[in-house]
Scaffold this active site. Structure first.
Site, PDB file in Angstrom:
ATOM      1  N   GLU A 195      -4.417  69.275   1.975  1.00  0.00           N
ATOM      2  CA  GLU A 195      -5.033  68.681   1.675  1.00  0.00           C
ATOM      3  C   GLU A 195      -6.549  67.805   2.426  1.00  0.00           C
ATOM      4  O   GLU A 195      -7.047  67.285   2.359  1.00  0.00           O
ATOM      5  CB  GLU A 195      -4.551  67.584   1.416  1.00  0.00           C
ATOM      6  CG  GLU A 195      -3.208  67.165   0.544  1.00  0.00           C
ATOM      7  CD  GLU A 195      -2.784  66.240  -0.071  1.00  0.00           C
ATOM      8  OE1 GLU A 195      -3.830  65.044  -0.364  1.00  0.00           O
ATOM      9  OE2 GLU A 195      -1.476  65.875  -0.190  1.00  0.00           O
ATOM     10  N   GLY A 196      -6.991  69.569   2.360  1.00  0.00           N
ATOM     11  CA  GLY A 196      -8.607  69.495   3.750  1.00  0.00           C
ATOM     12  C   GLY A 196      -8.244  69.851   4.884  1.00  0.00           C
ATOM     13  O   GLY A 196      -7.849  69.305   5.884  1.00  0.00           O
ATOM     14  N   GLU A 207      -2.955  78.244  -4.553  1.00  0.00           N
ATOM     15  CA  GLU A 207      -2.338  80.175  -4.693  1.00  0.00           C
ATOM     16  C   GLU A 207      -2.593  81.286  -3.785  1.00  0.00           C
ATOM     17  O   GLU A 207      -3.581  80.214  -2.737  1.00  0.00           O
ATOM     18  CB  GLU A 207      -2.999  80.615  -6.057  1.00  0.00           C
ATOM     19  CG  GLU A 207      -3.220  79.652  -7.675  1.00  0.00           C
ATOM     20  CD  GLU A 207      -4.025  80.494  -8.490  1.00  0.00           C
ATOM     21  OE1 GLU A 207      -4.621  81.590  -8.175  1.00  0.00           O
ATOM     22  OE2 GLU A 207      -3.934  79.946  -9.686  1.00  0.00           O
ATOM     23  N   PRO A 208      -1.845  82.005  -3.883  1.00  0.00           N
ATOM     24  CA  PRO A 208      -1.634  82.791  -2.273  1.00  0.00           C
ATOM     25  C   PRO A 208      -3.450  83.503  -2.169  1.00  0.00           C
ATOM     26  O   PRO A 208      -3.692  83.341  -0.901  1.00  0.00           O
ATOM     27  CB  PRO A 208      -1.017  83.956  -2.914  1.00  0.00           C
ATOM     28  CG  PRO A 208       0.044  83.735  -3.696  1.00  0.00           C
ATOM     29  CD  PRO A 208      -0.726  82.798  -4.507  1.00  0.00           C
ATOM     30  N   GLY A 209      -4.185  82.767  -2.883  1.00  0.00           N
ATOM     31  CA  GLY A 209      -6.021  83.868  -2.905  1.00  0.00           C
ATOM     32  C   GLY A 209      -7.124  82.387  -3.027  1.00  0.00           C
ATOM     33  O   GLY A 209      -7.626  82.917  -3.012  1.00  0.00           O
ATOM     34  N   ALA A 210      -6.045  81.306  -3.197  1.00  0.00           N
ATOM     35  CA  ALA A 210      -7.091  80.244  -3.275  1.00  0.00           C
ATOM     36  C   ALA A 210      -6.430  78.779  -2.756  1.00  0.00           C
ATOM     37  O   ALA A 210      -5.622  77.696  -3.362  1.00  0.00           O
ATOM     38  CB  ALA A 210      -7.149  79.476  -4.786  1.00  0.00           C
ATOM     39  N   GLN A 250      -2.726  57.758  37.922  1.00  0.00           N
ATOM     40  CA  GLN A 250      -3.661  57.506  36.616  1.00  0.00           C
ATOM     41  C   GLN A 250      -3.748  58.558  36.156  1.00  0.00           C
ATOM     42  O   GLN A 250      -4.010  58.456  34.278  1.00  0.00           O
ATOM     43  CB  GLN A 250      -4.857  58.121  37.904  1.00  0.00           C
ATOM     44  CG  GLN A 250      -6.172  57.882  37.032  1.00  0.00           C
ATOM     45  CD  GLN A 250      -7.630  57.714  38.227  1.00  0.00           C
ATOM     46  OE1 GLN A 250      -7.652  58.800  38.593  1.00  0.00           O
ATOM     47  NE2 GLN A 250      -8.504  57.125  38.417  1.00  0.00           N
ATOM     48  N   ARG A 291      10.969  56.797  33.983  1.00  0.00           N
ATOM     49  CA  ARG A 291      10.954  57.968  34.486  1.00  0.00           C
ATOM     50  C   ARG A 291       9.829  58.228  36.482  1.00  0.00           C
ATOM     51  O   ARG A 291       8.984  57.420  36.355  1.00  0.00           O
ATOM     52  CB  ARG A 291       9.827  58.906  34.367  1.00  0.00           C
ATOM     53  CG  ARG A 291       9.659  60.308  34.816  1.00  0.00           C
ATOM     54  CD  ARG A 291      11.735  61.536  34.940  1.00  0.00           C
ATOM     55  NE  ARG A 291      10.798  63.221  35.296  1.00  0.00           N
ATOM     56  CZ  ARG A 291      11.376  63.417  36.524  1.00  0.00           C
ATOM     57  NH1 ARG A 291      11.828  62.204  37.487  1.00  0.00           N
ATOM     58  NH2 ARG A 291      11.265  64.287  36.217  1.00  0.00           N
TER      59      ARG A 291
END
Length: 406
Positions: A363-364, A130-133, A279, A268
């Site tokens: 997810e964390g 949620e917006p706050g959770a 290196q 390149r």
């Protein structure tokens, strides 16, 4: 200690890699062009067509039980497949899957939600944020009030994956404010035509989550998933199930990017020689290879633990934290190796750069994962120096099962 893939795992890996090379990677230029011109990169119809092609070669419902037409190949095989599919940024996933908590449906709910989802006839979304959770999922405020045989839902969910496309949502609401998350949250199966609406959220990546808005949405009692009050437990089952899959996908993307870096560095030239001979470039390539390798074994160990019914929450948190940061490190280095070309939209590197940044959030978040890992150490839930998981196997009663497989 066996680190080799089985013959079956090698065969699956090769088949999926060939599928990605033949069917998905050739679509990348068109997808990039469409996105630059403000059109959808790839249509749902095309993605469904690709799923059907994968089904023809036997890839359908990788972790879905056989009774529902799935292959039930297990967590390790799923990780291997996820790595291979993530070698392209085409938003493809194999068909025949459903959210793991939908298996808690009763028989009537299975007919209406689970089986149609597995068959690709319905699309779901998981809605708890949620917006706050966000990270603090216990702070959800969406309410569900009993009214006769219905529950009336009010509130908003946000950053919901597939929220704009889904025709039903697995949504969590507070049914008892006094109990809170511990017995006061209930899970509901809510069809879109019951009245909720979605609002697309534009992000820095091509991923398009949505906000779901509920205004006096009436949901019948029969649409409760599980039991009244056990919603938070179901939510944690959903979140814990897939956490280790995120770094699995990070591995595939990072390996593809690293190969691009190696190929470009050999082509390149600066100061009369390929930049691969400098290196500074070699160290970027080497560091990337080391971090990818470390992530691979963190992920596969977590998947092995899941497959053997060992509590993998701590290992999954470690894999997610390390793997998410690894992917961001690798794409940054590869963009640097490509210089100005890497910054352009002609190559997919800048696109990956934007999308991989999400891994450290959803997810964390990094911060929540560090908190989880630290708390497990401080409270003694895990033992420092534990290598073979013997204690965990014993605690879970799986020692005989694992030994019999050795």
């Amino acid at each position: 200690m066996e680190f080799l893939l089985t013959e079956e795992q090698r065969m699956v890996q090769k088949t999926i890699r060939d599928f990605v090379q033949k069917e998905l990677i050739p679509l990348e230029p068109e997808v990039l062009r469409n996105e630059r011109e403000g059109r959808p990169g790839i249509s749902p119809e095309k993605l469904h067509e690709l799923q059907m092609k994968a089904k023809e070669i036997g890839f359908w419902g990788i972790e879905t039980p056989e009774e529902y037409g799935g292959a039930n190949l297990g967590a390790v095989m799923s990780a291997i497949i996820a790595i291979e599919i993530a070698r392209t940024f085409i938003p493809f996933r194999l068909g025949g899957v459903a959210d793991n908590i939908l298996y808690f449906c009763n028989e009537e709910q299975k007919k209406k939600y689970l089986i149609p989802t597995i068959n690709g006839e319905r699309r779901s979304c998981f809605a708890i944020t949620e917006p706050g959770a966000g990270s603090d999922a216990k702070s959800i405020r969406m309410s569900a009030v009993k009214d006769g045989n219905d529950w009336v839902l009010n509130g908003e969910k946000t950053f919901i994956t597939q929220g704009h496309e889904a025709d039903f949502t697995i949504v969590f609401a507070v049914t008892d404010k006094e109990k809170g998350a511990d017995g006061g949250v209930t899970c509901f199966l809510v069809d879109r035509d019951m009245g909720w609406r979605s609002e697309y959220i534009h992000t820095m990546g091509e991923w398009g989550p949505a906000s779901l808005v509920f205004e006096n949405v009436r949901v019948p009692e029969e649409n409760i998933l599980g039991e009244v009050g056990n919603g938070f437990e179901l939510a944690m089952r959903w979140i814990g199930k897939g956490r280790w899959m995120i770094p699995a996908r990070a591995i595939g993307s990072a390996e593809r990017l690293l190969q691009m870096g190696v190929d470009y560095s050999k082509m390149r030239k600066t100061f009369g020689k390929p930049i691969a001979e400098h290196q500074a470039i070699q160290w970027m390539l080497a560091d990337s290879a080391v971090e990818i390798e470390a992530t691979k074994w963190l992920v596969l160990r977590a998947a092995w633990m899941v497959e053997n019914d060992v509590d993998a929450r701590h290992q999954s948190a470690i894999a997610k934290l390390y793997g998410s940061n690894m992917a961001n490190n690798v794409v940054d280095r590869v963009l640097q190796i490509h210089g100005g070309m890497g910054y352009t939209k002609e190559l997919p590197i800048e696109r990956w750069y934007r999308e991989l940044r999400l891994l450290r959030i959803f997810e964390g978040t990094d911060e929540i994962l560090r908190r989880t890992i630290a708390r497990n150490l401080i409270k003694g839930h895990v033992k420092i120096g534990e290598i073979d998981s013997a204690d965990m196997l014993a605690r879970n009663g799986r020692r005989e099962k694992v030994a019999s497989r050795s």
